[in-house]
Write an enzyme that holds these catalytic residues in place. Structure first.
Site, PDB file in Angstrom:
ATOM      1  N   LYS A 270       0.864  -1.194   0.000  1.00 34.76           N
ATOM      2  CA  LYS A 270       0.000   0.000   0.000  1.00 34.76           C
ATOM      3  C   LYS A 270       0.894   1.236   0.000  1.00 34.76           C
ATOM      4  O   LYS A 270       1.746   1.407   0.876  1.00 34.76           O
ATOM      5  CB  LYS A 270      -0.889  -0.022   1.245  1.00 34.76           C
ATOM      6  CG  LYS A 270      -1.713   1.242   1.472  1.00 34.76           C
ATOM      7  CD  LYS A 270      -2.456   1.162   2.806  1.00 34.76           C
ATOM      8  CE  LYS A 270      -3.114   2.489   3.166  1.00 34.76           C
ATOM      9  NZ  LYS A 270      -3.771   2.441   4.498  1.00 34.76           N
ATOM     10  N   ASP A 275      -2.568  10.279   3.815  1.00 36.07           N
ATOM     11  CA  ASP A 275      -3.968   9.865   3.979  1.00 36.07           C
ATOM     12  C   ASP A 275      -4.687  10.835   4.907  1.00 36.07           C
ATOM     13  O   ASP A 275      -4.556  10.775   6.124  1.00 36.07           O
ATOM     14  CB  ASP A 275      -4.040   8.450   4.542  1.00 36.07           C
ATOM     15  CG  ASP A 275      -5.483   7.982   4.724  1.00 36.07           C
ATOM     16  OD1 ASP A 275      -6.384   8.587   4.100  1.00 36.07           O
ATOM     17  OD2 ASP A 275      -5.712   7.020   5.480  1.00 36.07           O
ATOM     18  N   LYS A 282     -10.224  12.595   8.532  1.00 34.06           N
ATOM     19  CA  LYS A 282      -9.758  12.203   9.859  1.00 34.06           C
ATOM     20  C   LYS A 282      -9.746  13.414  10.799  1.00 34.06           C
ATOM     21  O   LYS A 282      -9.594  14.560  10.341  1.00 34.06           O
ATOM     22  CB  LYS A 282      -8.330  11.667   9.775  1.00 34.06           C
ATOM     23  CG  LYS A 282      -8.135  10.390   8.992  1.00 34.06           C
ATOM     24  CD  LYS A 282      -6.653  10.023   8.935  1.00 34.06           C
ATOM     25  CE  LYS A 282      -6.393   8.801   8.090  1.00 34.06           C
ATOM     26  NZ  LYS A 282      -6.853   7.554   8.723  1.00 34.06           N
ATOM     27  N   ASP A 293       1.486   6.278   5.815  1.00 31.13           N
ATOM     28  CA  ASP A 293       0.511   5.331   5.279  1.00 31.13           C
ATOM     29  C   ASP A 293       1.024   4.618   4.024  1.00 31.13           C
ATOM     30  O   ASP A 293       0.314   3.808   3.440  1.00 31.13           O
ATOM     31  CB  ASP A 293      -0.814   6.045   4.989  1.00 31.13           C
ATOM     32  CG  ASP A 293      -2.011   5.141   5.226  1.00 31.13           C
ATOM     33  OD1 ASP A 293      -1.879   4.167   5.974  1.00 31.13           O
ATOM     34  OD2 ASP A 293      -3.079   5.408   4.643  1.00 31.13           O
ATOM     35  N   ASP A 352     -12.190   6.865   4.039  1.00 31.71           N
ATOM     36  CA  ASP A 352     -10.980   6.635   4.842  1.00 31.71           C
ATOM     37  C   ASP A 352     -10.603   5.153   4.890  1.00 31.71           C
ATOM     38  O   ASP A 352      -9.588   4.795   5.469  1.00 31.71           O
ATOM     39  CB  ASP A 352     -11.161   7.186   6.258  1.00 31.71           C
ATOM     40  CG  ASP A 352      -9.839   7.313   7.013  1.00 31.71           C
ATOM     41  OD1 ASP A 352      -8.790   7.408   6.344  1.00 31.71           O
ATOM     42  OD2 ASP A 352      -9.857   7.309   8.258  1.00 31.71           O
ATOM     43  N   GLU A 354      -9.472   3.483   2.402  1.00 32.73           N
ATOM     44  CA  GLU A 354      -8.960   3.550   1.026  1.00 32.73           C
ATOM     45  C   GLU A 354      -7.856   2.546   0.740  1.00 32.73           C
ATOM     46  O   GLU A 354      -7.640   2.155  -0.412  1.00 32.73           O
ATOM     47  CB  GLU A 354      -8.461   4.970   0.725  1.00 32.73           C
ATOM     48  CG  GLU A 354      -7.035   5.283   1.128  1.00 32.73           C
ATOM     49  CD  GLU A 354      -6.754   5.145   2.626  1.00 32.73           C
ATOM     50  OE1 GLU A 354      -5.612   4.811   2.971  1.00 32.73           O
ATOM     51  OE2 GLU A 354      -7.662   5.373   3.444  1.00 32.73           O
ATOM     52  N   ARG A 356      -7.582  -0.617   1.404  1.00 32.74           N
ATOM     53  CA  ARG A 356      -8.096  -1.879   0.850  1.00 32.74           C
ATOM     54  C   ARG A 356      -8.537  -1.708  -0.606  1.00 32.74           C
ATOM     55  O   ARG A 356      -8.527  -2.671  -1.376  1.00 32.74           O
ATOM     56  CB  ARG A 356      -9.246  -2.384   1.714  1.00 32.74           C
ATOM     57  CG  ARG A 356     -10.468  -1.503   1.755  1.00 32.74           C
ATOM     58  CD  ARG A 356     -11.382  -1.796   2.915  1.00 32.74           C
ATOM     59  NE  ARG A 356     -10.747  -1.488   4.192  1.00 32.74           N
ATOM     60  CZ  ARG A 356     -11.295  -1.708   5.376  1.00 32.74           C
ATOM     61  NH1 ARG A 356     -12.506  -2.231   5.460  1.00 32.74           N
ATOM     62  NH2 ARG A 356     -10.653  -1.408   6.483  1.00 32.74           N
TER      63      ARG A 356
END
Length: 503
Positions: A270, A275, A282, A293, A352, A354, A356
């Site tokens: 990833k 993020d 967030k 991230d 959020d 994202e 996956r």
């Protein structure tokens, strides 16, 4: 980086500024460990040890000046606990503690006796990479943007690994090289994660991948830009990237072994370089460290930076889905539907979640390229931290043999992982009323977010043996430990290099 050499002797005449001695929690063994010292120094030291009540407990430190053989010389004792409990990680931590104590005391060269106490069924060659990791990782720090050295700590210039068995000494050079390789990969990943997101954009990750491929003939790099992603149908990566001015990329690194191999291992990372959560934004305090991230993608780059040196016998591919997750007028919104690379549709109910989504496209791409096994790494869920704490990664998968090999490599590397279930009864929670899947659980209050996140990715794996490593906790250290610094840890690199070495 500290220079590490091998010496086939251990005595009080070594040309070093100090000695690091690992001692078990046993009074007789402590005396035995110090028997190499000059008798006057030994008598004084034993007296001081008793006065300070040093017992050799795990992690206990005792530093004392020596004077008989060389002015300014120092001995550093590190407790390794009961002999029966000694592991590779025990020695790795002891080496880190000794190195930090030496640096703090201004010791420039330090001698270690590597095989005085070994884990069960192991030799000096087995533990030398662990000791090297402890020495080198304990000195890592990311101070690029500091105007001056705050602590005035002097790095250890040279470590001398001493082993009196001359037959075994010859094999220790390769063991040192292995340890150095593991560390260099982890440090490269840590550097990328520690950098501000303004400096590590998706395009910069592409540049790093291309640089790695240019250094090694056995590594190639191909990149799908935004135009090609649209053409080939990477709807999930494009959807996540829609709110950002930074264009998305899919990076594909390939390592080809010298001898042809029929096996293909895909490492998928990833690579969300920042993020914000997107429209499902967030809270401010949850966004502070979100430059990290992309730690999964950084781990893949860390592995590939060393893979030509490791020279595994199988074909290895590294896939990184690189983009930002930002809010804007063009960003995806809760309720939008995306079409993934494998043509499955996803209802996005929380922007959020994202990671996956980009992994869905990347893993489906790996399946399309005939992967024999897929291992993905991602800072995927806060739920995994709730379940296992900040130090342990969640391990999921469809193939127990693959999971067992990863767990063995992780245990050897000292990177803690714990297998969690892919609970089939939870699969229905990821079904959408209007699309094939939803990207978050239908009943969020029940928990199990790390499991449902893994189950979502499973929908894009097919029948390929697969392992998912949720590194949300251990990718970023909230405090300094025995051999790790606060901040990025490079988690996963040392495990994967060990895993690939054994295939």
């Amino acid at each position: 980086m500290t220079k590490i050499t091998i010496n086939p002797t251990w005595n009080n005449q070594l040309h070093t500024d100090g000695y690091a001695v690992f001692v078990p929690q046993d009074e007789k063994e402590i005396s035995k460990s110090l028997s190499f010292l000059h008798k006057d120094e030994l008598a004084t030291l034993v007296s001081e040890i008793k006065h300070e009540k040093f017992q050799g407990k795990l992690g206990e430190l005792f530093s004392f000046p020596l004077w008989m053989s060389k002015p300014g010389r120092r001995i550093i004792l590190v407790g390794i606990g009961p002999q029966k409990d000694i592991t590779d990680e025990t020695l790795r931590k002891a080496a880190g503690l000794a190195t930090r104590a030496a640096s703090k005391a201004g010791v420039g060269t330090l001698a270690f006796r590597v095989a005085a106490y070994l884990p069960n069924n192991e030799t000096a060659k087995d533990v030398v990479p662990d000791i090297v990791e402890g020495i080198l990782l304990s000195q890592y720090s990311f101070k690029k943007y500091k105007s001056e050295n705050e602590n005035n700590v002097v790095s250890l210039q040279r470590a001398v690994l001493c082993h009196e068995n001359k037959r075994e000494v010859l094999g220790l050079e390769r063991a040192v090289e292995l340890g150095e390789m593991y560390v260099q990969g982890a440090m490269q990943a840590s550097d990328l994660v520690n950098e501000p997101s303004s400096h590590i954009t998706p395009e910069v990750l592409v540049s790093h991948a291309q640089e790695i491929s240019l250094r090694h003939k056995q590594i190639s790099c191909s990149v799908l830009d935004e135009k090609e992603l649209k053409k080939k149908g990477f709807g999930c990566i494009l959807g996540v990237a829609r709110g950002s001015d930074e264009p998305p990329y899919l990076i594909h690194l390939s390592y080809t072994p010298k001898m042809p191999s029929k096996k293909k291992v895909f490492l998928v990372g990833k690579g969300i370089t920042f993020d914000s959560g997107g429209i499902s934004i967030k809270p401010a305090d949850s966004m502070e460290n979100m430059k990290m991230d992309m730690a999964g993608g950084a781990a893949v780059l860390g592995v590939f930076s060393q893979i030509a040196t490791l020279s595994p016998k199988i074909e290895v591919h590294g896939i990184i889905a690189a983009c930002e997750n930002m809010p804007s007028g063009t960003a995806i919104k809760p309720g939008d539907v995306l079409t993934a690379y494998n043509k499955k549709t996803v209802e996005v109910l929380n922007t959020d979640a994202e990671g996956r989504l980009v992994l869905a496209d990347a893993c489906a791409y790996a399946v399309d390229h005939k992967a024999d096994m897929i291992i993905d790494l991602a800072t995927l869920t806060g739920a995994c931290i709730v379940a296992l704490g900040p130090d342990i990664a969640g391990l999921f998968g469809t193939d127990q043999s693959l999971l067992g090999k990863i767990k063995t490599a992780a245990d050897d590397a000292g990177e803690k992982m714990w297998q969690l279930p892919l609970e089939q009864s939870y699969e229905k929670l990821m079904k959408s009323d209007i699309a094939d899947f939803r990207n978050i659980s239908a009943i969020r209050a029940v928990g199990g977010g790390a499991i449902t996140g893994a189950l979502f990715i499973k929908n894009f794996i097919g029948e390929t043996p697969w392992a998912h490593i949720d590194i949300a906790g251990p990718a970023w250290a909230i405090e300094q430990r025995e051999y790790t610094e606060k901040g990025a840890t490079g988690f996963g690199v040392r495990t994967l290099l060990r895993f690939l070495k054994e295939l």
